[in-house]
Each structure stands twice: as structure tokens, then as C-alpha cells.
Design a protein around this motif. Structure first.
Motif, PDB file in Angstrom:
ATOM      1  N   ALA A 114       0.869  -1.180   0.000  1.00 46.15           N
ATOM      2  CA  ALA A 114       0.000   0.000   0.000  1.00 46.15           C
ATOM      3  C   ALA A 114       0.901   1.223   0.000  1.00 46.15           C
ATOM      4  CB  ALA A 114      -0.917   0.011   1.219  1.00 46.15           C
ATOM      5  N   SER A 115       0.494   2.265  -0.732  1.00 41.68           N
ATOM      6  CA  SER A 115       1.298   3.477  -0.753  1.00 41.68           C
ATOM      7  C   SER A 115       0.397   4.675  -1.001  1.00 41.68           C
ATOM      8  CB  SER A 115       2.371   3.406  -1.842  1.00 41.68           C
ATOM      9  OG  SER A 115       3.208   4.550  -1.785  1.00 41.68           O
ATOM     10  N   GLY A 116       0.443   5.632  -0.101  1.00 43.03           N
ATOM     11  CA  GLY A 116      -0.362   6.838  -0.245  1.00 43.03           C
ATOM     12  C   GLY A 116      -0.354   7.635   1.037  1.00 43.03           C
ATOM     13  N   GLY A 152       1.869   1.273   7.991  1.00 40.87           N
ATOM     14  CA  GLY A 152       0.928   2.373   8.117  1.00 40.87           C
ATOM     15  C   GLY A 152      -0.488   2.016   7.730  1.00 40.87           C
ATOM     16  N   ILE A 153      -0.744   0.729   7.564  1.00 37.00           N
ATOM     17  CA  ILE A 153      -2.083   0.201   7.323  1.00 37.00           C
ATOM     18  C   ILE A 153      -2.389  -0.787   8.436  1.00 37.00           C
ATOM     19  CG2 ILE A 153      -2.054   0.576   4.826  1.00 37.00           C
ATOM     20  CD1 ILE A 153      -1.123  -2.288   4.452  1.00 37.00           C
ATOM     21  N   SER A 154      -3.592  -1.303   8.482  1.00 36.35           N
ATOM     22  CA  SER A 154      -3.964  -2.212   9.565  1.00 36.35           C
ATOM     23  C   SER A 154      -3.117  -3.478   9.534  1.00 36.35           C
ATOM     24  CB  SER A 154      -5.437  -2.585   9.462  1.00 36.35           C
ATOM     25  OG  SER A 154      -5.672  -3.412   8.331  1.00 36.35           O
ATOM     26  N   CYS A 155      -2.957  -4.077  10.690  1.00 37.17           N
ATOM     27  CA  CYS A 155      -2.234  -5.349  10.777  1.00 37.17           C
ATOM     28  C   CYS A 155      -2.864  -6.384   9.852  1.00 37.17           C
ATOM     29  CB  CYS A 155      -2.241  -5.842  12.228  1.00 37.17           C
ATOM     30  SG  CYS A 155      -1.502  -7.473  12.464  1.00 37.17           S
ATOM     31  N   LYS A 156      -4.182  -6.394   9.797  1.00 35.78           N
ATOM     32  CA  LYS A 156      -4.881  -7.337   8.921  1.00 35.78           C
ATOM     33  C   LYS A 156      -4.451  -7.163   7.476  1.00 35.78           C
ATOM     34  CE  LYS A 156      -9.498  -8.714   7.356  1.00 35.78           C
ATOM     35  NZ  LYS A 156     -10.957  -8.443   7.433  1.00 35.78           N
ATOM     36  N   ARG A 157      -4.383  -5.911   7.009  1.00 40.76           N
ATOM     37  CA  ARG A 157      -3.990  -5.661   5.616  1.00 40.76           C
ATOM     38  C   ARG A 157      -2.526  -5.993   5.376  1.00 40.76           C
ATOM     39  NH1 ARG A 157      -5.241   0.095   3.697  1.00 40.76           N
ATOM     40  NH2 ARG A 157      -4.381  -0.784   1.766  1.00 40.76           N
ATOM     41  N   VAL A 158      -1.672  -5.732   6.364  1.00 40.42           N
ATOM     42  CA  VAL A 158      -0.256  -6.112   6.222  1.00 40.42           C
ATOM     43  C   VAL A 158      -0.142  -7.614   6.033  1.00 40.42           C
ATOM     44  CG1 VAL A 158       1.989  -6.229   7.347  1.00 40.42           C
ATOM     45  CG2 VAL A 158       0.616  -4.150   7.554  1.00 40.42           C
ATOM     46  N   LEU A 159      -0.806  -8.362   6.911  1.00 38.43           N
ATOM     47  CA  LEU A 159      -0.710  -9.821   6.849  1.00 38.43           C
ATOM     48  C   LEU A 159      -1.329 -10.368   5.573  1.00 38.43           C
ATOM     49  CD1 LEU A 159      -1.421 -10.745  10.583  1.00 38.43           C
ATOM     50  CD2 LEU A 159       0.790 -10.634   9.406  1.00 38.43           C
ATOM     51  N   GLU A 160      -2.441  -9.781   5.135  1.00 39.91           N
ATOM     52  CA  GLU A 160      -3.039 -10.207   3.864  1.00 39.91           C
ATOM     53  C   GLU A 160      -2.069  -9.954   2.710  1.00 39.91           C
ATOM     54  OE1 GLU A 160      -7.806  -9.487   4.827  1.00 39.91           O
ATOM     55  OE2 GLU A 160      -6.667  -7.990   3.687  1.00 39.91           O
ATOM     56  N   GLY A 161      -1.358  -8.830   2.781  1.00 35.60           N
ATOM     57  CA  GLY A 161      -0.409  -8.502   1.725  1.00 35.60           C
ATOM     58  C   GLY A 161       0.745  -9.483   1.645  1.00 35.60           C
ATOM     59  N   ILE A 162       1.330  -9.803   2.791  1.00 33.14           N
ATOM     60  CA  ILE A 162       2.464 -10.730   2.743  1.00 33.14           C
ATOM     61  C   ILE A 162       2.001 -12.156   2.480  1.00 33.14           C
ATOM     62  CG2 ILE A 162       3.928  -9.254   4.160  1.00 33.14           C
ATOM     63  CD1 ILE A 162       3.433 -11.150   6.511  1.00 33.14           C
ATOM     64  N   HIS A 163       0.761 -12.503   2.915  1.00 34.26           N
ATOM     65  CA  HIS A 163       0.245 -13.839   2.609  1.00 34.26           C
ATOM     66  C   HIS A 163       0.093 -14.028   1.100  1.00 34.26           C
ATOM     67  CE1 HIS A 163      -1.646 -14.332   6.875  1.00 34.26           C
ATOM     68  NE2 HIS A 163      -0.367 -14.614   6.853  1.00 34.26           N
ATOM     69  N   ALA A 164      -0.235 -12.953   0.397  1.00 31.58           N
ATOM     70  CA  ALA A 164      -0.334 -13.019  -1.066  1.00 31.58           C
ATOM     71  C   ALA A 164       1.017 -13.307  -1.704  1.00 31.58           C
ATOM     72  CB  ALA A 164      -0.904 -11.707  -1.617  1.00 31.58           C
ATOM     73  N   LEU A 165       2.080 -13.086  -0.932  1.00 31.16           N
ATOM     74  CA  LEU A 165       3.439 -13.381  -1.387  1.00 31.16           C
ATOM     75  C   LEU A 165       3.946 -14.707  -0.822  1.00 31.16           C
ATOM     76  CD1 LEU A 165       4.738  -9.772  -0.717  1.00 31.16           C
ATOM     77  CD2 LEU A 165       4.466 -10.785  -2.981  1.00 31.16           C
ATOM     78  N   ASP A 166       3.027 -15.475  -0.230  1.00 33.88           N
ATOM     79  CA  ASP A 166       3.371 -16.756   0.402  1.00 33.88           C
ATOM     80  C   ASP A 166       4.327 -16.565   1.572  1.00 33.88           C
ATOM     81  OD1 ASP A 166       1.783 -18.320  -1.348  1.00 33.88           O
ATOM     82  OD2 ASP A 166       3.353 -18.246  -2.862  1.00 33.88           O
ATOM     83  N   ALA A 222       2.260   3.397  -7.638  1.00 36.45           N
ATOM     84  CA  ALA A 222       1.903   2.477  -6.558  1.00 36.45           C
ATOM     85  C   ALA A 222       0.480   2.763  -6.102  1.00 36.45           C
ATOM     86  CB  ALA A 222       2.879   2.627  -5.393  1.00 36.45           C
ATOM     87  N   LYS A 223      -0.273   1.713  -5.892  1.00 34.67           N
ATOM     88  CA  LYS A 223      -1.684   1.863  -5.542  1.00 34.67           C
ATOM     89  C   LYS A 223      -1.858   2.125  -4.044  1.00 34.67           C
ATOM     90  CE  LYS A 223      -3.107  -1.099  -9.368  1.00 34.67           C
ATOM     91  NZ  LYS A 223      -3.776  -2.357  -9.776  1.00 34.67           N
ATOM     92  N   ARG A 224      -2.942   2.823  -3.750  1.00 35.98           N
ATOM     93  CA  ARG A 224      -3.204   3.241  -2.372  1.00 35.98           C
ATOM     94  C   ARG A 224      -3.674   2.087  -1.481  1.00 35.98           C
ATOM     95  NH1 ARG A 224      -3.908   8.131  -0.449  1.00 35.98           N
ATOM     96  NH2 ARG A 224      -3.861   8.925  -2.588  1.00 35.98           N
ATOM     97  N   LYS A 225      -4.545   1.232  -2.013  1.00 35.21           N
ATOM     98  CA  LYS A 225      -5.213   0.255  -1.157  1.00 35.21           C
ATOM     99  C   LYS A 225      -5.022  -1.187  -1.604  1.00 35.21           C
ATOM    100  CE  LYS A 225      -8.725   3.469   0.484  1.00 35.21           C
ATOM    101  NZ  LYS A 225     -10.171   3.761   0.638  1.00 35.21           N
ATOM    102  N   GLU A 226      -4.116  -1.421  -2.522  1.00 34.63           N
ATOM    103  CA  GLU A 226      -3.866  -2.792  -2.942  1.00 34.63           C
ATOM    104  C   GLU A 226      -2.438  -2.941  -3.434  1.00 34.63           C
ATOM    105  OE1 GLU A 226      -5.699  -3.640  -7.032  1.00 34.63           O
ATOM    106  OE2 GLU A 226      -7.001  -2.077  -6.183  1.00 34.63           O
ATOM    107  N   MET A 227      -2.018  -4.171  -3.567  1.00 30.87           N
ATOM    108  CA  MET A 227      -0.657  -4.452  -3.985  1.00 30.87           C
ATOM    109  C   MET A 227      -0.440  -4.014  -5.424  1.00 30.87           C
ATOM    110  SD  MET A 227       1.423  -8.016  -3.533  1.00 30.87           S
ATOM    111  CE  MET A 227       0.962  -8.055  -1.807  1.00 30.87           C
TER     112      MET A 227
END
Length: 265
Positions: free
Chosen positions: A7-9, A29-43, A254-259
Motif C-alpha cells: 500500500a502506498s499513499g 501504516g495500514i492495519s495489521c490485517k492488511r499487512v498480513l493479507e499482503g504478505i500472505h499473497a506473497l506466500d 503504486a496503488k493506495r489500497k492494494e498491492m
């Protein structure tokens, strides 16, 4: 190496950098949930994180950190000034001070097989930094939240394979917008944020033939538009006489709310 902007913005920032052995994030700088969802998408799982690197203590870079610190065991790297500023916040109460590792600009350190070198940036925070990452001959840099750039900044960013750099605002949109005058002056100042135009001028000085991706990040939701940032940067590169054609460069917003995609290099 792998890089992804999760996320970037102006409302929240988090990036991933990894190698065969190391998994790191820069800012939360985003919620813990979004951080974990982001790295999970990267395995990558929360327990796989080898480090959380913080640029500075403003909320759009740390608002998810207190919960993330409780959900993971990764050490948190930041300058002494940034750590002191965070520990004065009520949301950090109860976090073991031993989780924090003090870093200093221009002093290298290693996390598994990635060498990290913080760099000075000019911003109105306690002791802010950008980060350079190297793995063998590969190099990635994250450099946002800076009101101006210098020869030092340019030297730090040279020879990068991947860059995430700030293109925060369009000067005309900011000046004509609804922000109060003191806030406009803060953003436009040398310790504020980099405009689209100055971002393009800075990039013109650091482009190279082996660059795999340039991400324009930390866009203001109020005073910028992705298309405007992209085109302004391209025009500045074209006008710079650098010899690089912007239509041949891998420039992305870089997108604000998604990878914003994954770059492997």
C-alpha cells in the motif's frame, strides 16, 4: 530479490522486500490485517518476517505497528529518534522495548542475506530515513516523505534495480486546494513532501539501463491523481536530457489500497 508495494499513499504505507532467506517489510501504516493479507499473497506468513523497518513515526507509516508487533515476533528497526517518538504514544504501551533495534543513517547492517543501509531524508519527523537494500549485485531503494533532494540523495539512489520514490502532490492542485495555508507551506517546504515535478527531476538523475521498475508512491489523495503524477514525471524525464525515453521505462504508480504487482530481480 522480490519487491512489492502493499500500500502506498498519504493514508497508509507498507512495502515488502525479500530474498531467498529474508522477508522484510518497510513501514506498517495500514492495519495489521492488511499487512498480513499482503504478505500472505506473497506466500509469506507473519512468523516468517525477519524484520519490520520503520522510516519515521507519522501515523501513515506506523498505525498498524502496535498490533503487528503483538501478532509477530519480528524485530523492529528504526532510528533512536523515531523509537523515542513512538514509545511516547499510548498505542505502544506494553510493547517490550527490547523489540526495537536502533539503526543509524549510512551505517550498514545485515538481516540474513540482505544488506540494509538507511539514508537521511528531509522531513518534519524526529529522525526519518529511507532505505537501501542490496543482495549480491541487486539493489532496491525506498525513498518517500522528503521535501527536497540533494546530491547525497541522488548518490544513494543510483544503480538501483527497483525504486519506490515519492510523487506526493501536484503544486497547482495543492495551492488551489482547500488545505489551510500553514499546511500547504509545510507540504511545499524542504521538510515536507516531494512534488510530481521534483520527483521526475530526481529520477532523471538516477535512471540506469538495468532498472526493472520505478514506483511513484505516497500520492496525496487530495492534491494529486495517479495519471497526473505519471505524466508529469514522464515529461520531466523527457525534458531532462538524460537520454532515457519515458515510454521505454518501467514506471508505475503504486496503488493506495492494494498491492502494486511483484517485481523479481
Amino acid at each position: 530479490m522480490r519487491f512489492a508495494s502493499i500500500a502506498s499513499g498519504s493514508s497508509g504505507n507498507c512495502s515488502y522486500i525479500g530474498s531467498g532467506a529474508a522477508s522484510l517489510i518497510v513501514d506498517a501504516g495500514i492495519s495489521c490485517k492488511r499487512v498480513l493479507e499482503g504478505i500472505h499473497a506473497l506466500d509469506v506468513g507473519g512468523r516468517d518476517l525477519d524484520g519490520i523497518l520503520i522510516t519515521h513515526e507519522h501515523s501513515d507509516h506506523i498505525q498498524g505497528l502496535p498490533v503487528l508487533a503483538r501478532k509477530t515476533e519480528a524485530p523492529i528497526y528504526a532510528t533512536a529518534g523515531t523509537i523515542e517518538a513512538m514509545m511516547r504514544m499510548s498505542s505502544f504501551a506494553g510493547i517490550d522495548p527490547g523489540r526495537f533495534i536502533v539503526i543509524r543513517p549510512d551505517e550498514k547492517f545485515t538481516i540474513r542475506d540482505i544488506t540494509v543501509e538507511p539514508m537521511h531524508i528531509s522531513h518534519d519527523a524526529a529522525d526519518p530515513v529511507g532505505y537501501r537494500f542490496t543482495y549480491g549485485k541487486k539493489k532496491a531503494c525506498i525513498c518517500t516523505d522528503l521535501g527536497c533532494y540533494t546530491d547525497y540523495t541522488v548518490e544513494c539512489l543510483k544503480d538501483s534495480d527497483v525504486l519506490l520514490v515519492e510523487a506526493n502532490h501536484d503544486v497547482n492542485m495543492l495551492q488551489a486546494g482547500r488545505y489551510p495555508y500553514p499546511l500547504k507551506q509545510r507540504i511545499l517546504g524542504d521538510r515536507g513532501h516531494l512534488s510530481n515535478m521534483n520527483s521526475g527531476r530526481m529520477l532523471s538523475k538516477v535512471l540506469n539501463d538495468h532498472m526493472k521498475a520505478v514506483y511513484l508512491g505516497h500520492l496525496s489523495e487530495e492534491n494529486n491523481m495517479p495519471e497526473l503524477a505519471y505524466e508529469t514525471v514522464r515529461v520531466e524525464i523527457l525534458m531532462s536530457g538524460s537520454g532515457f525515453r519515458p515510454d521505454e521505462l518501467p514506471i508505475h504508480v503504486a496503488k493506495r489500497k492494494e498491492m502494486s504487482g511483484i517485481v523479481e530481480f
